[in-house]
Design a protein around this motif. Structure first.
Motif, PDB file in Angstrom:
ATOM      1  N   TRP A  64     -21.487  51.093  22.804  1.00 54.49           N
ATOM      2  CA  TRP A  64     -20.839  49.794  22.948  1.00 54.49           C
ATOM      3  C   TRP A  64     -19.325  49.966  22.776  1.00 54.49           C
ATOM      4  O   TRP A  64     -18.868  50.857  22.067  1.00 54.49           O
TER       5      TRP A  64
ATOM      6  N   PRO B  11     -31.542  35.422  20.136  1.00 58.00           N
ATOM      7  CA  PRO B  11     -30.518  36.232  20.800  1.00 58.00           C
ATOM      8  C   PRO B  11     -29.869  35.501  21.963  1.00 58.00           C
ATOM      9  O   PRO B  11     -30.502  34.695  22.654  1.00 58.00           O
TER      10      PRO B  11
ATOM     11  N   TYR C   4     -27.583  36.410  25.384  1.00 52.60           N
ATOM     12  CA  TYR C   4     -27.129  37.480  26.268  1.00 52.60           C
ATOM     13  C   TYR C   4     -26.203  36.893  27.316  1.00 52.60           C
ATOM     14  O   TYR C   4     -26.558  35.916  27.974  1.00 52.60           O
ATOM     15  N   GLN C   5     -25.014  37.463  27.479  1.00 52.21           N
ATOM     16  CA  GLN C   5     -24.015  36.954  28.424  1.00 52.21           C
ATOM     17  C   GLN C   5     -23.541  38.072  29.347  1.00 52.21           C
ATOM     18  O   GLN C   5     -22.616  38.814  29.021  1.00 52.21           O
ATOM     19  N   PRO C   6     -24.169  38.249  30.515  1.00 47.24           N
ATOM     20  CA  PRO C   6     -23.623  39.193  31.497  1.00 47.24           C
ATOM     21  C   PRO C   6     -22.556  38.518  32.351  1.00 47.24           C
ATOM     22  O   PRO C   6     -22.516  37.284  32.474  1.00 47.24           O
TER      23      PRO C   6
ATOM     24  N   THR D 221     -19.771  42.074  29.329  1.00 45.84           N
ATOM     25  CA  THR D 221     -21.143  41.781  28.914  1.00 45.84           C
ATOM     26  C   THR D 221     -21.206  41.739  27.393  1.00 45.84           C
ATOM     27  O   THR D 221     -20.557  42.546  26.723  1.00 45.84           O
TER      28      THR D 221
ATOM     29  N   LEU E  84     -23.932  40.744  23.848  1.00 46.23           N
ATOM     30  CA  LEU E  84     -25.252  40.443  23.305  1.00 46.23           C
ATOM     31  C   LEU E  84     -25.091  40.090  21.833  1.00 46.23           C
ATOM     32  O   LEU E  84     -24.500  40.853  21.071  1.00 46.23           O
TER      33      LEU E  84
ATOM     34  N   GLU F 234     -23.893  44.744  33.416  1.00 54.98           N
ATOM     35  CA  GLU F 234     -25.163  44.269  32.883  1.00 54.98           C
ATOM     36  C   GLU F 234     -25.739  45.323  31.952  1.00 54.98           C
ATOM     37  O   GLU F 234     -25.531  46.523  32.131  1.00 54.98           O
TER      38      GLU F 234
ATOM     39  N   ARG G 118     -31.506  45.992  25.483  1.00 56.60           N
ATOM     40  CA  ARG G 118     -31.513  44.700  24.785  1.00 56.60           C
ATOM     41  C   ARG G 118     -32.715  44.599  23.858  1.00 56.60           C
ATOM     42  O   ARG G 118     -32.596  44.160  22.708  1.00 56.60           O
TER      43      ARG G 118
END
Length: 716
Positions: free
Chosen positions: A326, A378, A380-382, A391, A393, A415, A421
């Protein structure tokens, strides 16, 4: 591989005459050379039996063309072999019903399907009429026929050898295309000349136009050490004659996730046009799974350390970012005072330049971390467009209705794969959730412990003063001369109960002071054997229903506080007397050693309940037997004994469950001061203290709880 071959066009334009029959000898197809040689059209032949299309010449009584051809075709159908026929006269019907005299050199060959069954028969016919007509006489004809037969056989062998080679080539292409690894063969200049579908998918449609020397730059290839690959590309090494095995390369195109590959490469000799071959096997999924497992283990180790919460969370974010790749990792925790979540840990990759002024606090529902906190699931934002990191998470920690924090990870890719994930949610965050819950429980337990100690001290001090007054006035009243018998008896009951209650209060204050470190243990040279004998004598004076036996040497010198150790002896003997079977003895044994003195107090009685053993040394704990039998006590005796022994640097333990006797064993250093300050006294049930500190018969480090517990003292 390279462009597909149009075999139909090759068949049509072949210069040799070919006729294709099915197993029933019906004409399926004919090429242009055959049509020209027989002066027929395709429409006149296709679908007709071969002997109906080409019958014998009725004007020639010696005609045998159909018989000989039928025999050859029959052999091909039965034996599935190639049959080369001798030159034969086989006249061709012409327009108007006439026949044209022809001589042929035929070859018949089977074509099999994948199951080995006959699919077609290929009839190749070479027109040799001109050769036969140019020579007269039987001898010359025979000689010519022999020469033509040899030539025909040679041509047939060459044709079918080429066909077998072509079939092998096609089979090899099919095998290579079916392989999962990418396979590429190059010429001496590194230009791909052979490659399968996997290679084309990996490297794009321009694969054949890019030499191996350009792959590193165009495909963004890196070695396992993170450095760009140049001349060390496995295929280039193979072109230099090296054999390369099991080399890892990483594909790192901008804005896309890394892909990992294992590469094997070989030089190729004896094959014109192919100088080297490389096999590329993708291991991305396996590598990601291994990295997730590595990260889980590293986080479990980090969260087991005793460092402050902020240090642990900083280390956890660093591990998640550096191991899993990351670009930015943050951890947010709930701030009770502010009613907001605050950033408790952050790690940013070396190439990331964070803008100044980023918020340190967020309200529930605000920002990505606030949304995950508020939604308790959770997020998640792509495809983000509000910064360089595209992106993100965010995962609540732990998952459920009561999160304690939020882990937020950002990456500069379009992505994040689903397995990453899922691994973050199910593998990486649970150890963090366990850590936060454990630290929260430790803080709450420590606060409760402090509050309890303060309450004990407060109650003890508040009770001691009025009890002292009651006791003093009672003694004064007892000295009055005019008391009746009943009055004196009532005052004696008050005096006795007041003394008992005052003893409980003093014991309560002792426990509180020892636990808080406010009451020092005064060590000096002493005789432990003498202390035990005095305790045994005092117990005999108060209880004449149980024999009290003591086994001890004449003296046992140690360094300790005789008053405090007398308290330990009194509590253990009183506990044994209370729970002994009627008339059974209580045994006291002292075994001095060079470094440790061992004291044991044993009795026989009803076995201890298993569910009560873990809590036996907790202050104020009294078992069901003590409560339901009306036995007096406050549940402080064993807790006080445990604390005094620990202050001496020793341990107290109890015999295993199922033993015929209950035995308390105390191990005290003979000549050693404790390794900690009195204020650092361990507390039974204290958060973070192991209940599995040792086995029976082994000394434990000071400050650890016994493995098994014994019975309650009388006041328990």
């Amino acid at each position: 591989m390279s462009g597909a071959v149009d075999y139909e066009a090759l068949f049509r334009s072949a210069p040799t005459a070919f006729l294709v029959l099915d197993p029933e000898l019906t004409i399926v197809d004919a090429n242009e050379a055959y049509l020209n040689a027989t002066a027929r059209s395709r429409a006149e032949l296709i679908g007709r039996p071969v002997f109906a299309a080409f019958p014998d010449n009725p004007d020639d009584p010696a005609a045998s063309g159909t018989a000989k051809l039928g025999a050859s075709l029959g052999r091909v159908r039965r034996e599935l072999v190639v049959d080369v026929m001798e030159i034969q006269k086989y006249d061709i019907p012409m327009a108007g019903g006439t026949f044209d005299v022809r001589y042929w050199a035929p070859v018949n060959a089977p074509v099999l399907d994948r199951d080995g069954r006959l699919r077609w028969i290929v009839h190749r016919a070479e027109d040799v009429t001109a050769f036969v007509s140019a020579h007269d006489g039987n001898a010359e004809a025979a000689q010519l026929a022999g020469a033509l037969r040899v030539r025909t056989e040679q041509m047939a062998a060459e044709i079918f050898a080429r066909r077998r080679l072509q079939r092998r080539h096609e089979a090899l292409e099919a095998v290579i295309d079916s392989l999962e690894p990418a396979v590429i063969g190059t010429d001496a200049a590194g230009r791909p000349v052979l490659y399968n579908d996997a290679a084309r998918e990996l490297m794009g449609d321009t694969l054949g136009e890019v030499t191996a020397a350009e792959w590193g730059r165009q495909l963004h290839l890196y070695g396992a050490d993170g450095r760009p690959i140049g001349p060390d590309l496995p295929l280039l090494r193979a072109l230099r004659g090296e054999r390369v095995d099991d080399v890892e390369i990483v594909l790192r195109p901008p804005g896309r996730l890394r892909r990992f590959f294992r590469v094997h490469s070989r030089p190729v000799t004896g094959q014109p046009g192919v100088a080297a071959v490389v096999a590329i096997h993708e291991i991305t999924a396996a590598r990601r799974a291994a990295r997730l497992q590595e990260c889980e283990l590293a986080i479990a180790k980090a969260t087991a350390r005793p460092e402050a919460d902020g240090q642990v969370l900083d280390e956890a974010t660093r591990l998640i970012g550096s191991i899993l790749g990351w670009d930015l990792v943050e951890f947010w925790c709930w701030d009770e005072a502010a009613g907001l979540i605050h950033r408790a840990g952050r790690w940013a990759g070396p190439a990331l330049d964070l803008p100044p002024g980023l918020p340190e606090f967020l309200a529930p529902g605000q920002g990505l971390a606030g949304r995950a906190w508020a939604d308790k699931q959770p997020v998640y934002q792509p495809g983000r467009e509000d910064g360089p990191l595209r992106t993100a998470l965010a995962v609540p920690v732990p998952l459920g209705p009561h999160p304690l924090g939020v882990l937020v990870c950002y990456a500069d890719v379009a992505e994040i794969p689903g397995d990453v994930r899922a691994g973050m949610v199910t593998g990486v965050t649970p150890p963090l959730g366990v850590f936060l819950a454990r630290r929260r429980a430790e803080r709450l337990a420590a606060e409760l412990d402090r509050a309890r100690d303060q309450y004990i001290a407060l109650v003890g001090h508040e009770l001691r003063t009025p009890l002292t007054s009651i006791q003093a006035y009672t003694e004064m009243l007892l000295e009055e001369a005019g008391l009746t018998g009943d009055q004196r008896q009532m005052l004696l009951v008050v005096q006795r109960n007041t003394a008992s209650l005052r003893a409980v209060v003093l014991k309560l204050l002792d426990v509180a002071a020892l636990r808080a470190g406010h009451l020092d243990v005064r060590r000096r040279p002493m005789d432990l054997a003498l202390v035990l004998r005095e305790a045994a004598d005092a117990a005999r004076a108060g209880d004449r229903t149980h024999p009290i036996r003591i086994e001890a040497p004449g003296s046992a010198p140690i360094v300790g506080d005789p008053d405090r150790l007398r308290q330990v002896a009194d509590e253990l003997i009183a506990n044994a007397l209370t729970w002994s079977a009627a008339g059974s003895p209580v045994d006291i044994r002292l075994t001095p050693g060079e470094h440790t003195a061992v004291v044991s107090v044993s009795n026989t009685g009803v076995p201890i309940r298993a569910d009560e053993r873990p809590r036996l040394f907790e202050p104020f704990f009294r078992g069901d037997g003590a409560r339901h039998s009306g036995m007096p006590g406050a549940g402080l005796g064993l807790s006080l004994a445990w604390t005094i022994v620990e202050q001496h640097g020793g341990v107290i333990e109890v015999s295993e469950a199922g033993s015929p006797a209950t035995t308390f064993t105390v191990r005290i250093p003979t000549n050693r001061l404790p390794s900690r300050h009195p204020g650092e006294t361990g507390r039974p049930g204290e958060p973070g203290r192991s209940d599995e500190s040792g086995r029976r018969g082994e000394a434990r480090p000071a400050g650890t709880r016994p493995t098994t517990m014994g019975r309650q003292t009388p006041d328990r």
